[in-house]
Design a protein around this motif. Structure first.
Motif, mmCIF file in Angstrom:
data_model
loop_
_atom_site.group_PDB
_atom_site.id
_atom_site.type_symbol
_atom_site.label_atom_id
_atom_site.label_comp_id
_atom_site.label_asym_id
_atom_site.label_seq_id
_atom_site.Cartn_x
_atom_site.Cartn_y
_atom_site.Cartn_z
ATOM 1 N N UNK A 65 0.989 -1.099 0.152
ATOM 2 C CA UNK A 65 -0.186 -0.008 -0.091
ATOM 3 C C UNK A 65 0.841 1.054 0.005
ATOM 4 N N UNK A 66 1.848 1.124 0.829
ATOM 5 C CA UNK A 66 2.850 2.462 0.746
ATOM 6 C C UNK A 66 3.661 2.626 -0.318
ATOM 7 N N UNK A 67 4.077 1.502 -1.082
ATOM 8 C CA UNK A 67 4.930 1.512 -2.170
ATOM 9 C C UNK A 67 4.196 2.029 -3.297
ATOM 10 N N UNK A 68 3.077 1.354 -3.459
ATOM 11 C CA UNK A 68 2.164 1.889 -4.555
ATOM 12 C C UNK A 68 1.639 3.344 -4.506
ATOM 13 N N UNK A 69 1.304 3.759 -3.254
ATOM 14 C CA UNK A 69 1.105 4.931 -3.101
ATOM 15 C C UNK A 69 2.337 6.161 -3.390
ATOM 16 N N UNK A 70 3.503 5.605 -2.949
ATOM 17 C CA UNK A 70 4.636 6.401 -3.397
ATOM 18 C C UNK A 70 4.973 6.584 -4.904
ATOM 19 N N UNK A 71 5.178 5.104 -5.497
ATOM 20 C CA UNK A 71 5.600 4.885 -6.754
ATOM 21 C C UNK A 71 4.700 5.062 -7.929
ATOM 22 N N UNK A 72 3.493 4.702 -7.790
ATOM 23 C CA UNK A 72 2.506 5.051 -9.002
ATOM 24 C C UNK A 72 2.601 6.749 -9.316
ATOM 25 N N UNK A 73 2.535 7.399 -8.485
ATOM 26 C CA UNK A 73 2.559 9.027 -8.910
ATOM 27 C C UNK A 73 3.901 9.311 -9.617
#
Length: 458
Positions: free
Chosen positions: A67-75
């Protein structure tokens, strides 16, 4: 390694506290989950320990980290703004409270609270799916990583729906009269969680990270592997999950074959990227080497069992005895290796990027302690080997206890390294990272500066 790879837009990243608080909470679940696993070996706790252990590690550590990684790296990867920073905070605490309630209910036998904990986790994961899904929707057309992330979000919706169904079924006979059993729903839930949400995310991320941080490109057989995996793997997960749900081996078997072929192929692809690496070896790449070997080893080990009876409850995680190889050797080492870059990267961007060219600044890999990284790697590899040996051989319980203790020691060293990075380089305190109301004036000033910077980019 360069400070920031050239093919991503770090200016689109959310405030550093958003992903970092996910990682800190996830690491907390990792420590508790490892401790529960060791205590269960000693017989020190009662209740559904295996369920608690699995949920703390997979739902708590791995999925909260995702959850944290996607929240960071999708943007960052997609070059779009996060849909909602508020929702990214809500998702974390709703999942955390739900998982805590779920684990407590299992340990104490208070099963009437399981639907409450499961429902809270469902709500938190669905908020995450909505938030990241809305972010991805602004990044069309999708590349291979973005497609994998979108598919993984769909798996999150399916697995949490089945998870709540299982939680309710502990106290209410809601499956009575349906063409499925509790075991079938459980098998489909596990399949969608481990092979669906988690491994699909892992593959999507490694397509970027495996090339970016080896400074190599996919070519030759890699392109064929990617083509087969990109289409065959999601179909395989759905087929295996459906076969297990309805106890239909003829549906589950081709799904199992597609998963095995995709995981083995991706292990080959990752090993080739590491072999052709054009950069110095880092803790991230060392852990990815374990992942590549584990992918190929797990696939070959599990193939005879899955092709014989993929709906057998004993083979939910592959070959009997392969659960720790899959969950820790593959998934765990991916997460640990990736965090060795993500945490320093996030802090570097917010602490040092504006100083680049004005004064000497450290590189990303300078932020952590190399000796601690080597120590935790050695401990975790040794611990993994001992734990896997006890899974497959008739060894004394002492070996499993020692292996578990070594794993916990390795986790503690890893956590100490990450906390030192935060202590030495982060402009935020730990309390400020976890809870915004404890943020200092400097934190607020940094957030304002970031907002002005992003506004000027637009």
């Amino acid at each position: 390694m360069g400070a920031i790879p050239g093919n991503i837009d770090a200016g689109q990243s959310p405030p550093m506290t958003v992903p970092l608080r996910h990682f800190l909470v996830g690491l907390g679940f990792l420590l508790v989950g490892a401790a529960v696993g060791t205590l269960s070996t000693l017989g020190a706790l009662s209740g559904h320990l295996s369920l608690v252990h699995v949920h703390l590690l997979l739902a708590g550590w791995v999925c909260v980290t995702i959850m944290g990684a996607m929240t960071q790296f999708v943007p960052v990867w997609s070059g779009v703004s996060l849909h909602s920073r508020t929702l990214s905070t809500v998702q974390l605490w709703v999942v955390t409270v739900g998982l805590g309630a779920f684990a407590a209910a299992l340990l104490t036998g208070s099963y009437r609270w399981l639907p409450v904990g499961g429902g809270s986790m469902l709500l938190g994961f669905w908020v995450f799916v909505y938030n990241v899904g809305r972010t991805l929707a602004a990044a069309r057309p999708w590349d291979v990583t973005e497609r994998h992330f979108a598919i993984a979000l769909g798996f999150f919706v399916l697995l949490t729906t089945l998870g709540v169904t299982l939680a309710v079924s502990f106290t209410h006979p809601i499956l009575r009269g349906l063409p499925v059993t509790h075991g079938g729903v459980l098998g489909a839930h596990v399949t969608l969680a481990v092979y669906g949400a988690v491994l699909t995310t892992v593959f999507g991320a490694l397509y970027q990270l495996g090339t970016m941080f080896t400074q190599s490109a996919l070519h030759g057989v890699d392109l064929h592997i990617r083509r087969v995996e990109a289409y065959g793997y999601p179909i395989g997960v759905l087929a295996l999950a459906g076969g297990r749900l309805f106890d239909v081996g003829v549906l589950a078997r081709p799904g199992a074959l597609l998963i095995l072929a995709s995981v083995f192929g991706f292990g080959v692809l990752l090993a080739r990227r590491l072999y052709e690496a054009q950069v110095p070896w880092t803790p991230m790449l060392s852990r990815y080497a374990v992942v590549a070997a584990t992918m190929m080893g797990w696939s070959l080990w599990s193939a005879p069992y899955w092709l014989t009876d993929p709906v057998d409850p004993a083979t939910r995680f592959g070959a009997p005895g392969a659960v720790h190889l899959l969950a820790f050797g593959l998934i765990g080492f991916v997460v640990l290796g990736t965090l060795y870059h993500i945490v320093p990267f996030i802090i570097w961007v917010h602490r040092y990027s504006d100083l680049l060219g004005l004064e000497d600044v450290p590189m990303i890999d300078d932020l952590y302690d190399d000796r601690l990284a080597a120590t935790d790697f050695a401990l975790l590899v040794v611990g993994l080997c001992l734990v896997v040996l006890t899974d497959v051989a008739d060894l004394p319980t002492t070996v499993a206890i020692v292996g578990g203790a070594i794993v916990i020691a390795g986790i503690a060293v890893f956590l100490a390294n990450m906390l030192l990075v935060l202590h030495r380089h982060s402009p935020h305190t730990l309390a400020g990272i976890l809870f915004e109301r404890f943020a200092t004036d400097s934190t607020e000033s940094l957030a304002a500066t970031d907002a002005e910077h992003h506004a000027s980019r637009r």
